[in-house]
Write an enzyme that holds these catalytic residues in place. Structure first.
Site, PDB file in Angstrom:
ATOM      1  N   HIS A  37       0.654 -11.711   0.536  1.00 37.71           N
ATOM      2  CA  HIS A  37      -0.383 -10.863  -0.045  1.00 37.71           C
ATOM      3  C   HIS A  37      -1.161 -11.542  -1.183  1.00 37.71           C
ATOM      4  O   HIS A  37      -2.381 -11.420  -1.265  1.00 37.71           O
ATOM      5  CB  HIS A  37       0.232  -9.548  -0.531  1.00 37.71           C
ATOM      6  CG  HIS A  37      -0.714  -8.403  -0.501  1.00 37.71           C
ATOM      7  ND1 HIS A  37      -0.315  -7.097  -0.332  1.00 37.71           N
ATOM      8  CD2 HIS A  37      -2.059  -8.344  -0.612  1.00 37.71           C
ATOM      9  CE1 HIS A  37      -1.369  -6.300  -0.346  1.00 37.71           C
ATOM     10  NE2 HIS A  37      -2.445  -7.031  -0.524  1.00 37.71           N
ATOM     11  N   SER A  40     -12.672   3.699   5.348  1.00 37.48           N
ATOM     12  CA  SER A  40     -13.256   5.031   5.214  1.00 37.48           C
ATOM     13  C   SER A  40     -12.265   6.058   5.720  1.00 37.48           C
ATOM     14  O   SER A  40     -11.621   5.854   6.748  1.00 37.48           O
ATOM     15  CB  SER A  40     -14.571   5.157   5.988  1.00 37.48           C
ATOM     16  OG  SER A  40     -15.086   6.478   5.827  1.00 37.48           O
ATOM     17  N   VAL A  41     -12.160   7.154   4.997  1.00 46.89           N
ATOM     18  CA  VAL A  41     -11.288   8.251   5.432  1.00 46.89           C
ATOM     19  C   VAL A  41     -12.072   9.287   6.222  1.00 46.89           C
ATOM     20  O   VAL A  41     -11.500  10.264   6.694  1.00 46.89           O
ATOM     21  CB  VAL A  41     -10.599   8.920   4.221  1.00 46.89           C
ATOM     22  CG1 VAL A  41      -9.752   7.910   3.460  1.00 46.89           C
ATOM     23  CG2 VAL A  41     -11.634   9.558   3.281  1.00 46.89           C
ATOM     24  N   ILE A  59     -12.793  -5.498   7.162  1.00 45.40           N
ATOM     25  CA  ILE A  59     -11.901  -4.335   7.261  1.00 45.40           C
ATOM     26  C   ILE A  59     -12.396  -3.213   6.351  1.00 45.40           C
ATOM     27  O   ILE A  59     -11.743  -2.843   5.377  1.00 45.40           O
ATOM     28  CB  ILE A  59     -10.446  -4.722   6.928  1.00 45.40           C
ATOM     29  CG1 ILE A  59     -10.375  -5.589   5.660  1.00 45.40           C
ATOM     30  CG2 ILE A  59      -9.805  -5.466   8.086  1.00 45.40           C
ATOM     31  CD1 ILE A  59      -8.965  -5.800   5.138  1.00 45.40           C
ATOM     32  N   ARG A  67     -18.131   8.250   9.206  1.00 49.56           N
ATOM     33  CA  ARG A  67     -18.404   6.964   8.578  1.00 49.56           C
ATOM     34  C   ARG A  67     -17.634   5.840   9.277  1.00 49.56           C
ATOM     35  O   ARG A  67     -18.114   4.720   9.394  1.00 49.56           O
ATOM     36  CB  ARG A  67     -18.043   7.017   7.097  1.00 49.56           C
ATOM     37  CG  ARG A  67     -18.769   5.968   6.254  1.00 49.56           C
ATOM     38  CD  ARG A  67     -18.710   6.292   4.793  1.00 49.56           C
ATOM     39  NE  ARG A  67     -19.345   7.556   4.479  1.00 49.56           N
ATOM     40  CZ  ARG A  67     -19.012   8.321   3.439  1.00 49.56           C
ATOM     41  NH1 ARG A  67     -18.045   7.964   2.628  1.00 49.56           N
ATOM     42  NH2 ARG A  67     -19.646   9.450   3.207  1.00 49.56           N
ATOM     43  N   TYR A 125       0.820  -1.213   0.000  1.00 48.72           N
ATOM     44  CA  TYR A 125       0.000   0.000   0.000  1.00 48.72           C
ATOM     45  C   TYR A 125       0.857   1.267   0.000  1.00 48.72           C
ATOM     46  O   TYR A 125       0.328   2.377  -0.153  1.00 48.72           O
ATOM     47  CB  TYR A 125      -0.933   0.041   1.218  1.00 48.72           C
ATOM     48  CG  TYR A 125      -1.903  -1.112   1.332  1.00 48.72           C
ATOM     49  CD1 TYR A 125      -2.158  -1.966   0.260  1.00 48.72           C
ATOM     50  CD2 TYR A 125      -2.579  -1.351   2.529  1.00 48.72           C
ATOM     51  CE1 TYR A 125      -3.050  -3.020   0.381  1.00 48.72           C
ATOM     52  CE2 TYR A 125      -3.473  -2.402   2.655  1.00 48.72           C
ATOM     53  CZ  TYR A 125      -3.697  -3.238   1.587  1.00 48.72           C
ATOM     54  OH  TYR A 125      -4.582  -4.279   1.719  1.00 48.72           O
ATOM     55  N   ASN A 168     -19.390   2.498  10.773  1.00 45.78           N
ATOM     56  CA  ASN A 168     -18.960   1.151  10.411  1.00 45.78           C
ATOM     57  C   ASN A 168     -18.699   0.277  11.633  1.00 45.78           C
ATOM     58  O   ASN A 168     -18.735  -0.955  11.534  1.00 45.78           O
ATOM     59  CB  ASN A 168     -17.710   1.211   9.534  1.00 45.78           C
ATOM     60  CG  ASN A 168     -18.001   1.748   8.139  1.00 45.78           C
ATOM     61  OD1 ASN A 168     -19.145   1.821   7.717  1.00 45.78           O
ATOM     62  ND2 ASN A 168     -16.955   2.119   7.426  1.00 45.78           N
TER      63      ASN A 168
END
Length: 294
Positions: free
Chosen positions: A125, A250-251, A247, A255, A63, A259
């Site tokens: 991964h 949200s930024v 998982i 929210r 990431y 969640n």
């Protein structure tokens, strides 16, 4: 004395159940996903999630934001001591760094960026069956576990054939298999295989990046109206009732809180069945047989 915000976060964290794993550890059923958040932007996102009560963060070397995640953990005190013990931290190995020696080196790099002494779960991964190195990679992960630098070993995107091959080569089943899983792509064969072998299922893209909010010609919205919750909360509740680890990403602070707030209602059997019936033939993400997340 704890401030009101601290009490609210503690209460939110306490509502999230743990899922028992086959290695004796337990993982919070809801975590924060941080895919596709820039390194500079991820720090406040993680800080707001920790403030809201999240105690499970799902990261990955691929990431390209482990540095920002590490800065957030250091700024909030979740990188050491008592606070560190309250947090489940996951990261994942880059596919290009699979292999025994390269995996050990990669893990050292991740720890430095994360500013922690250990991670709770380290994951392969992608299986990359066209360039299979998972057996040797797993042996490196097992060494990290034996050294106390990793608690739990997991994989992502493994199909039954990959899980079986890994077991044939190492004698172990992973504790967790993180897969794309949402109402319109339920991967029932993968889920059944995992349950048969004691592997916990973790869903990424639990709402198909938002696409499933409108699935089924308003089915989700109708259920949401009946419970006075959001469509997102309905889908997350469906996952929770299935025993799946989730998982959601949200930024947005509000929210993030929504969640986590999925334990005040229960889907009726017919509602749960209606979501089950949304299963379809098309994934939203990548095919594990051909994809590599280098």
């Amino acid at each position: 004395m704890l401030e009101t915000s601290d009490l609210a976060a503690a209460a939110a964290a306490a509502t999230v159940p743990d899922i028992a794993l086959n290695d004796g550890n337990a993982i919070p059923q809801i975590g924060l996903g941080i895919l596709r958040i820039d390194d500079d932007a991820v720090e406040p996102v993680v800080e707001s999630a920790l403030s809201a009560g999240y105690r499970h963060i799902d990261g990955a070397a691929g990431y390209n934001n482990e540095g920002g995640l590490g800065r957030a953990l250091a700024a909030t005190g979740y990188n050491t001591g008592e606070q560190r013990g309250k947090l489940w931290l996951t990261t994942k190995l880059r596919d290009s760094q699979q292999g025994y020696d390269s995996a050990l080196r990669a893990f050292d790099d991740s720890l430095k960026l994360l500013q922690v002494d250990y991670v709770d779960m380290y994951m392969i991964h992608w299986p990359t069956p066209f360039n299979w190195r998972s057996g040797d990679t797993w042996k490196a992960l097992a060494k990290l576990r034996a050294d106390g630098r990793v608690k739990t070993l997991g994989v992502c995107n493994f199909l039954p054939e990959h899980l079986q091959r890994l077991h044939d080569e190492t004698g172990e089943w992973p504790a967790v298999n993180q897969i794309e899983l949402h109402p319109t792509w339920q991967q029932r064969d993968v889920v059944a295989f995992c349950k048969e072998h004691g592997i916990a299922v973790e869903a990424y893209s639990p709402m198909a990046r938002g696409a499933d909010l409108n699935a089924g010609n308003g089915v989700i919205a109708k259920i949401a109206d009946a419970h006075n919750v959001s469509p997102a909360q309905v889908i997350l509740r469906w996952h929770i009732e299935n025993g799946t680890i989730i998982i959601p990403k949200s930024v947005h602070a509000e929210r993030q809180k929504q969640n986590l707030d999925v334990f005040g209602f229960t889907l009726f059997p017919e509602e749960h069945a209606a979501i089950d019936a949304l299963d379809g033939p098309k994934r939203a993400g990548h095919d594990p047989l051909t994809f590599t997340y280098a």
